[in-house]
Scaffold this active site. Structure first.
Site, PDB file in Angstrom:
ATOM      1  N   LYS A  35       0.848  -1.202   0.000  1.00  0.00           N
ATOM      2  CA  LYS A  35       0.000   0.000   0.000  1.00  0.00           C
ATOM      3  C   LYS A  35       0.883   1.251   0.000  1.00  0.00           C
ATOM      4  O   LYS A  35       2.089   1.155   0.264  1.00  0.00           O
ATOM      5  CB  LYS A  35      -0.908  -0.023   1.230  1.00  0.00           C
ATOM      6  CG  LYS A  35      -0.162  -0.053   2.553  1.00  0.00           C
ATOM      7  CD  LYS A  35      -1.085  -0.409   3.703  1.00  0.00           C
ATOM      8  CE  LYS A  35      -0.306  -0.477   4.999  1.00  0.00           C
ATOM      9  NZ  LYS A  35      -1.107  -1.041   6.095  1.00  0.00           N
ATOM     10  N   ARG A 130     -10.760  -0.339  14.494  1.00  0.00           N
ATOM     11  CA  ARG A 130     -10.872   0.473  13.279  1.00  0.00           C
ATOM     12  C   ARG A 130     -11.845  -0.252  12.351  1.00  0.00           C
ATOM     13  O   ARG A 130     -12.985   0.144  12.207  1.00  0.00           O
ATOM     14  CB  ARG A 130      -9.504   0.654  12.599  1.00  0.00           C
ATOM     15  CG  ARG A 130      -8.491   1.423  13.451  1.00  0.00           C
ATOM     16  CD  ARG A 130      -7.231   1.739  12.692  1.00  0.00           C
ATOM     17  NE  ARG A 130      -6.739   0.602  11.917  1.00  0.00           N
ATOM     18  CZ  ARG A 130      -5.547   0.527  11.363  1.00  0.00           C
ATOM     19  NH1 ARG A 130      -4.697   1.545  11.460  1.00  0.00           N
ATOM     20  NH2 ARG A 130      -5.176  -0.530  10.680  1.00  0.00           N
ATOM     21  N   TYR A 252      16.806  29.491  10.193  1.00  0.00           N
ATOM     22  CA  TYR A 252      15.592  30.207  10.601  1.00  0.00           C
ATOM     23  C   TYR A 252      15.405  30.104  12.110  1.00  0.00           C
ATOM     24  O   TYR A 252      15.565  29.023  12.691  1.00  0.00           O
ATOM     25  CB  TYR A 252      14.357  29.592   9.950  1.00  0.00           C
ATOM     26  CG  TYR A 252      14.252  29.841   8.471  1.00  0.00           C
ATOM     27  CD1 TYR A 252      14.071  31.132   7.961  1.00  0.00           C
ATOM     28  CD2 TYR A 252      14.298  28.777   7.582  1.00  0.00           C
ATOM     29  CE1 TYR A 252      13.954  31.332   6.602  1.00  0.00           C
ATOM     30  CE2 TYR A 252      14.176  28.977   6.213  1.00  0.00           C
ATOM     31  CZ  TYR A 252      14.005  30.266   5.737  1.00  0.00           C
ATOM     32  OH  TYR A 252      13.884  30.470   4.384  1.00  0.00           O
ATOM     33  N   MET A 300      13.006  24.226   3.937  1.00  0.00           N
ATOM     34  CA  MET A 300      12.316  23.571   2.824  1.00  0.00           C
ATOM     35  C   MET A 300      13.280  22.769   1.956  1.00  0.00           C
ATOM     36  O   MET A 300      12.982  21.649   1.541  1.00  0.00           O
ATOM     37  CB  MET A 300      11.576  24.616   1.982  1.00  0.00           C
ATOM     38  CG  MET A 300      10.730  23.992   0.878  1.00  0.00           C
ATOM     39  SD  MET A 300       9.882  25.194  -0.149  1.00  0.00           S
ATOM     40  CE  MET A 300       8.573  25.737   0.927  1.00  0.00           C
TER      41      MET A 300
HETATM   42  C1  LIG Z   1      -0.368  -2.169   6.575  1.00  0.00           C
HETATM   43  C2  LIG Z   1      -0.952  -3.475   6.895  1.00  0.00           C
HETATM   44  C3  LIG Z   1      -0.138  -4.594   7.132  1.00  0.00           C
HETATM   45  C4  LIG Z   1       1.368  -4.501   7.200  1.00  0.00           C
HETATM   46  O1  LIG Z   1       1.770  -3.967   8.443  1.00  0.00           O
HETATM   47  P1  LIG Z   1       3.317  -3.778   8.797  1.00  0.00           P
HETATM   48  O2  LIG Z   1       3.316  -3.302  10.196  1.00  0.00           O
HETATM   49  O3  LIG Z   1       3.836  -2.762   7.851  1.00  0.00           O
HETATM   50  O4  LIG Z   1       3.939  -5.107   8.598  1.00  0.00           O
HETATM   51  C5  LIG Z   1      -0.758  -5.811   7.337  1.00  0.00           C
HETATM   52  N1  LIG Z   1      -2.116  -5.920   7.330  1.00  0.00           N
HETATM   53  C6  LIG Z   1      -2.914  -4.867   7.131  1.00  0.00           C
HETATM   54  C7  LIG Z   1      -4.386  -5.048   7.153  1.00  0.00           C
HETATM   55  C8  LIG Z   1      -2.368  -3.616   6.915  1.00  0.00           C
HETATM   56  O5  LIG Z   1      -3.180  -2.566   6.713  1.00  0.00           O
END
Ligand SMILES: *Cc1c(COP(=O)(O)O)cnc(C)c1O
Length: 364
Positions: A35, A130, A252, A300
């Site tokens: 992802k 969640r 800055y 930046m």
């Molecule tokens: C992102 C995610 C993972 C991977 O998690 P990591 O901590 O990066 O290994 C696994 N399962 C789901 C549902 C996720 O959203």
């Protein structure tokens, strides 16, 4: 010459980390989590290094479709499922698997008339709160889906909220066990932290993400201790040096004051490249392979570093912001964040370079 900041992606390291996931969770299928554009590494860039995975997990339908266009033939799982019923036709046409985590999705699946039925992962809420069904509702959801003509196969899945903590999985695993009781479907539980605890966490399909990219999922065990190799190295160069007198300030807001005369270097990399603006004085940076302290505020386009320990440093000297020789987790800890956020946050103006540096030795 081009502005010297670039991100190097080492596919040999990615292969090695995937092999480690396989070795830690033998006899399970591995879905490589990609992802967020493969945690900022570039999904298309890393795809060739993921041949040895049984499939991919991601949340973006458009990205999954682009991967299919590349003739990737293995399983791809949409980790948040679908958002509208009209996405289902495309999901079916491209043989994507989907998570189902709420009752509306069940209704949409019951309603849909698809050319090809889907592989469905029923998500159980075991305390993350969640996504997912309450454990007590899972049997009924599975019963309904098993009768839906648009469902070809069912899996049971959960996501652990505290897999990185010593005592963090017991209650969640008990809740999952209760939800799955007697249901004959394959199970998917482990993220990266769970993969390292595979014997305890169990399951038939694991879902490693962060470990593939060479960062640690734990607070105390470092990537190196776990045998992980960094995949992304964010590199740049010094583009200026300055000689400070005692009491001179830097940057800055004059956030750093020299206690004594010393040299500093200016690195072409700032928050518009993805370097965390929250990084304070003292955040580690590598100059000429040596660990030095960042001084002054991140701006930046630039950061500034103390060159007291690197007398040979000059304009053009090599700098590593994170990666080989400087774990992303160390920089993240200094900046009050996690390696995930830094890797995902590299900005579009940074060039990417793919390498296959040497052989990465896998120590088990
Ligand atoms: C992102 C995610 C993972 C991977 O998690 P990591 O901590 O990066 O290994 C696994 N399962 C789901 C549902 C996720 O959203």
């Amino acid at each position: 010459m081009a502005r010297p900041v670039f991100a190097q992606v080492n596919l040999a390291a990615l292969r090695s980390n995937l092999a480690l996931a396989r070795a830690k969770a033998p006899r399970t299928q591995v879905l490589a989590i990609v992802k967020a554009n493969a945690y900022g590494h570039g999904l298309m860039r890393v795809l060739p290094a993921l041949d040895d995975a049984d499939g991919l997990g991601l949340v973006e339908l458009d990205a999954a479709l682009r991967v299919r266009e590349q003739h990737y033939s293995r399983r791809m799982l949409l980790l948040e499922g679908f958002f509208e019923e009209r996405e289902l036709a495309e999901i079916a046409a491209h043989r994507l698997a989907t998570v189902v985590h709420h009752a509306d999705q069940v209704r949409m699946l019951e309603h849909a008339k698809l050319a090809r039925p889907l592989e469905v992962f029923v998500k159980v809420n075991t305390g993350m709160n969640r996504l997912g069904f309450a454990p007590a509702d899972v049997a009924e959801v599975c019963a309904r889906l098993s009768h839906a003509p648009s469902v070809a196969a069912l899996r049971l899945m959960t996501h652990l909220a505290r897999a990185d903590e010593e005592d963090g999985v017991r209650d969640a695993l008990a809740a999952f066990e209760m939800a799955c009781n007697g249901l004959p479907y394959p199970r998917s539980i482990a993220n990266s932290a769970g993969v390292f605890r595979a014997a305890e966490v169990g399951g038939d399909i694991v879902r490693p993400g962060i470990m593939l990219y060479g960062a640690t999922p734990f607070a105390y065990d470092t990537a190196q201790m776990l045998g992980l190799a960094p995949v992304m190295t964010l590199r740049s160069e010094l583009i200026a040096t300055q000689a400070l007198k005692a009491q001179d300030t830097v940057g800055y807001g004059a956030q750093y004051t020299a206690a004594r005369p010393h040299r500093i270097g200016v690195v072409a990399c700032g928050y518009a490249d993805g370097y965390p603006r929250a990084a304070p004085n003292g955040t580690p940076v590598l100059v000429c392979g040596r660990r030095v302290r960042m001084v002054g505020r991140v701006s930046m386009d630039m950061i500034t570093v103390d060159l007291s320990e690197v007398p040979e440093a000059r304009i053009g000297s090599p700098v590593v912001l994170w990666g080989e020789g400087l774990p992303v987790d160390d920089v993240a800890a200094a900046a009050g964040t996690v390696g995930y956020e830094l890797m995902c946050g590299v900005m579009p103006r940074v060039r990417f370079v793919t390498t296959e540096i040497g052989r990465v030795d896998l120590e088990l």
